[in-house]
Design a protein around this motif. Structure first.
Motif, PDB file in Angstrom:
ATOM      1  N   ARG A 156       0.813  -1.212   0.000  1.00  0.00           N
ATOM      2  CA  ARG A 156       0.000   0.000   0.000  1.00  0.00           C
ATOM      3  C   ARG A 156       0.852   1.270   0.000  1.00  0.00           C
ATOM      4  O   ARG A 156       0.350   2.357  -0.247  1.00  0.00           O
ATOM      5  CB  ARG A 156      -0.939   0.013   1.192  1.00  0.00           C
ATOM      6  N   GLN A 214       0.457   3.050  -3.095  1.00  0.00           N
ATOM      7  CA  GLN A 214      -0.892   3.534  -3.391  1.00  0.00           C
ATOM      8  C   GLN A 214      -1.210   4.719  -2.493  1.00  0.00           C
ATOM      9  O   GLN A 214      -2.026   4.638  -1.596  1.00  0.00           O
ATOM     10  CB  GLN A 214      -1.915   2.423  -3.139  1.00  0.00           C
ATOM     11  N   ASN A 215      -0.583   5.892  -2.759  1.00  0.00           N
ATOM     12  CA  ASN A 215      -0.824   6.985  -1.840  1.00  0.00           C
ATOM     13  C   ASN A 215      -1.888   7.950  -2.344  1.00  0.00           C
ATOM     14  O   ASN A 215      -2.121   8.992  -1.763  1.00  0.00           O
ATOM     15  CB  ASN A 215       0.467   7.733  -1.535  1.00  0.00           C
ATOM     16  N   GLY A 216      -2.523   7.608  -3.489  1.00  0.00           N
ATOM     17  CA  GLY A 216      -3.642   8.422  -3.950  1.00  0.00           C
ATOM     18  C   GLY A 216      -3.235   9.666  -4.727  1.00  0.00           C
ATOM     19  O   GLY A 216      -4.080  10.413  -5.202  1.00  0.00           O
TER      20      GLY A 216
END
Lengths: 100, 639
Positions: free
Chosen positions: B612, B615-617
């Motif tokens: 994740r 996946q930091n946006g």
């Protein structure tokens, strides 16, 4: 007539500018313009190739890219608009809901 | 007759279903009336079956009816067909008669007894289901149906013992009865498999002829096969070492004790022994095991009954002891005498339990004999009926128990007389138990009804209402005439024996000379009266002789009061190791099984945490990785 390599160099520069712009800028409109820059860098390669090798196919591809870019603008601008309505901002950092 | 059979099973089931479904809406009185009407109708049907069989010639007294096929397996010789149907013969009809007869009296009694209890309709639903199971057990046309009924009464007994499931003792007693009965059921089940393997049939009507044919052809019947059934019978009929559930079963309402744990369910084991009498007789030393177990149980339980404080516990141990007599009779080959004792015992033990129920009812739940006393002034009718029941239990002539018990002792004596020295031991144990029985019966009656009152000052006992009094009176009459009416050996008056003869293995024993019979009867009578007098004397007034005896033998008295610590021994030897094993299994489940499942999940979560990070946006970061990926691919393609 300028040699083909010049066109390719300009195209590569444009593409690089696009990438750098897309990765570094936070304003989604600017990011959007960077994408256009990359698309048109590709277009430049197509038309340059069309002039020297196969005119019809290269021009056709360039036309395709223009058409796709146009539709992409329609979708992309709609997205930016929706984003602005939601967040009152066009900053791409404002949308981080998908962060894991 | 097949209609009668179908109705005998169908009516109780229908009543159980109906009351069970509507139990929240029906009042106790409505449910009870319905259940009683059903039970009384069943008794009528049983009488009809009885008269029908009486009309047939003696060697053709059986009716088989098949309703549908339950199971069909295999082909040819190995085919297993199990039909649902009834088998009416003198043995099954005798059982059906007293089950429905005594049963309907107890149903009637329960209407009034349960009136103020919560969940009365649920109680009657269970009672109807019990009647259905018991009738299936007895009337089923093969061992398989008998086994189904066997399990059914086990279930109903669990439901009814634990009727007041909010009380921890009741819930525990229910569980205990269920689990101890399971041990016996394993024996029954193994016996059935083995029987099937040897004889290829489980039908009641076919087993005896096939057994005879097999024996003629030289098949040796393994005694262990008979012992399998014996283990089953031990569980259901509360013999050593599986008797421990019966005394605890008194946690249920008193009519339940009367119905299940005295008059009917516990006789299922005897029914099985009688049903398979030809098998037991052919199985070499198996009968000796039955006889010695029975005698030991009779003596053991009789001793424990001497010093119980709870009136129902005294009766419970007396039931175990009397069942021991029945096993003793079976073990001696006198199956008819055993059945005779079953019938008389059903009369007087139901009477005693219902009487004790009336006492407990009058005292608002008090069961301790030491807090009774002098009740004959308050409850004269109950006291009179109970006294008759106790005389019958003690074996005092001319009450019912005398004749059946004396007959069993007579058979033991006759076997010894005919040259079997081991039977002297059995006879001695039987006579000793008879003395003990008279003693504790007298103790119970004296402590409860005679002497001065030890009641709480604000207690005002009152006589039971009519629906409770009527069954008591009927059972009292039966306890008075039920013995002499069904058999009096010395006068060669044995109607029950002749009636049962076609279904039981015959007793191969020369009859005793008449003078000896009369002599034994006199002896038994004198012993019973003598020990009754002693018991009554010890426990009247301030119980001075009893206290003196306790002080002389304090350890023995303590062991008796502590019921020989059987429950404690079982607790230490079986229950605690089992609990330990269960705790171990729980730990294995929690640590290993759950741990494996949880570990897998945690591993996935760990991988997720690692992944994740990327996946930091942030769109830019994704784009960066995309570019990096594209460059890497380019590098690979070019390099």
């Amino acid at each position: 007539m300028a040699p083909q390599s010049w066109y390719l160099i300009v195209s590569a520069l444009l593409f690089g500018l696009g990438i750098v712009g897309f990765v570094t800028r936070r304003n989604s409109l600017v990011m959007f313009m960077s994408v256009e820059l990359m698309l048109n860098a590709a277009n430049l390669v197509f038309v340059a190739a069309a002039r020297d090798h196969v005119p019809a196919r290269g021009s056709a591809c360039a036309l395709f890219v223009i058409a796709v870019a146009a539709s992409e603008v329609a979708v992309g601008l709609a997205l930016v608009l929706a984003l602005f309505r939601l967040k009152k901002s066009v900053d791409s950092d404002a949308v981080r809901e998908l962060r894991a | 007759m097949s209609t009668v059979g179908a109705l005998l099973l169908g009516l109780p089931l229908a009543a159980a279903t109906l009351i069970g479904i509507l139990h929240r809406r029906l009042s106790t009185r409505t449910a009870g009336t319905l259940a009683f009407a059903m039970a009384a109708t069943c008794f009528g049907l049983a009488v009809a079956a009885f008269t029908h069989l009486r009309g047939l010639p003696e060697d053709a007294r059986h009716v088989a009816a098949t309703f549908w096929s339950f199971l069909e397996l295999g082909r040819g010789d190995a085919a297993l067909t199990l039909d649902v149907g009834v088998w009416l013969d003198p043995l099954s009809v005798t059982w059906a008669l007293f089950i429905t007869g005594v049963g309907s009296l107890i149903f009637l009694y329960s209407i009034s007894y349960m009136e103020h209890e919560a969940g009365g309709a649920r109680y009657f639903a269970c009672l109807c289901l019990f009647l259905f199971s018991m009738l299936t057990l007895v009337l089923g046309k093969n061992l398989f149906l008998t086994f189904l009924g066997w399990e059914g009464v086990g279930l109903c007994s669990y439901l009814l013992i634990g009727f007041e499931y909010g009380k921890e003792t009741a819930a525990q007693a229910g569980r205990k009865a269920f689990l101890v009965n399971r041990i016996g059921d394993v024996g029954f089940l193994l016996g059935m498999f083995w029987t099937w393997k040897l004889f290829g049939t489980l039908e009641h009507g076919e087993l005896t002829p096939k057994l005879a044919a097999g024996l003629a052809a030289g098949i040796a019947l393994p005694p262990l096969l008979a012992l399998c059934y014996f283990v089953g019978a031990c569980g259901k009929s509360a013999q050593l070492p599986l008797f421990v559930w019966l005394p605890d079963a008194m946690a249920g309402p008193t009519p339940v004790s009367a119905l299940i744990h005295a008059a009917t369910m516990v006789t299922a084991g005897i029914y099985l022994l009688c049903r398979l009498s030809s098998l037991f007789v052919a199985a070499d030393w198996a009968l000796d095991v039955v006889a010695f177990t029975g005698a030991a149980t009779a003596l053991f339980a009789g001793l424990i009954a001497l010093r119980q404080r709870d009136i129902k516990r005294v009766l419970a141990y007396s039931t175990v002891s009397q069942l021991g007599y029945m096993f003793l009779a079976c073990g001696l080959g006198a199956f008819a005498s055993s059945a005779f004792h079953v019938v008389t015992h059903a009369f007087f033990k139901a009477l005693l339990f219902l009487g004790s129920g009336a006492v407990i009812h009058a005292l608002h739940g008090e069961q301790d004999l030491w807090k009774m006393g002098g009740l004959k002034h308050h409850l004269p009718k109950t006291a009179f009926a109970m006294r008759i029941g106790a005389f019958a239990l003690a074996g005092i002539a001319p009450f019912a128990g005398f004749f059946s018990k004396d007959e069993i002792l007579g058979v033991a004596f006759a076997r010894a007389y005919a040259g079997d020295p081991a039977c002297w031991v059995l006879w001695g144990a039987g006579v000793l138990t008879a003395a003990l029985t008279a003693f504790y019966s007298a103790r119970m009656i004296t402590l409860c009804f005679d002497g001065s009152s030890r009641l709480d000052a604000h207690s005002h006992p009152h006589e039971a209402p009519a629906p409770m009094a009527i069954p008591l009176n009927v059972l009292a009459v039966l306890s008075l005439v039920g013995g002499i009416g069904l058999g009096f050996e010395a006068l060669h008056w044995l109607p029950l024996h002749h009636w049962l003869a076609p279904t039981l293995a015959p007793l191969d024993l020369p009859p005793l000379p008449g003078a000896l019979l009369w002599g034994l009867m006199t002896l038994a009578f004198l012993i019973a009266v003598l020990f009754w007098r002693i018991g009554a004397k010890w426990y009247s007034g301030d119980c001075e002789p009893a206290r003196a005896a306790e002080l002389t033998f304090p350890r023995f008295a303590g062991a008796l009061a502590g019921r020989f610590f059987v429950d404690e021994i079982y607790g230490a030897l079986i229950v605690r190791p089992l609990r330990f094993l269960a705790a171990l299994a729980l730990q294995f489940d929690v640590r290993v099984v759950d741990g494996a499942a949880r570990g897998l999940g945690q591993f996935a979560a760990l991988v997720g945490t690692g992944v994740r990070i990327v996946q930091n946006g942030t769109v830019q970061r994704y784009a960066f990785w995309m570019v990096a990926g594209a460059i890497a691919l380019l590098w690979l393609a070019l390099g």
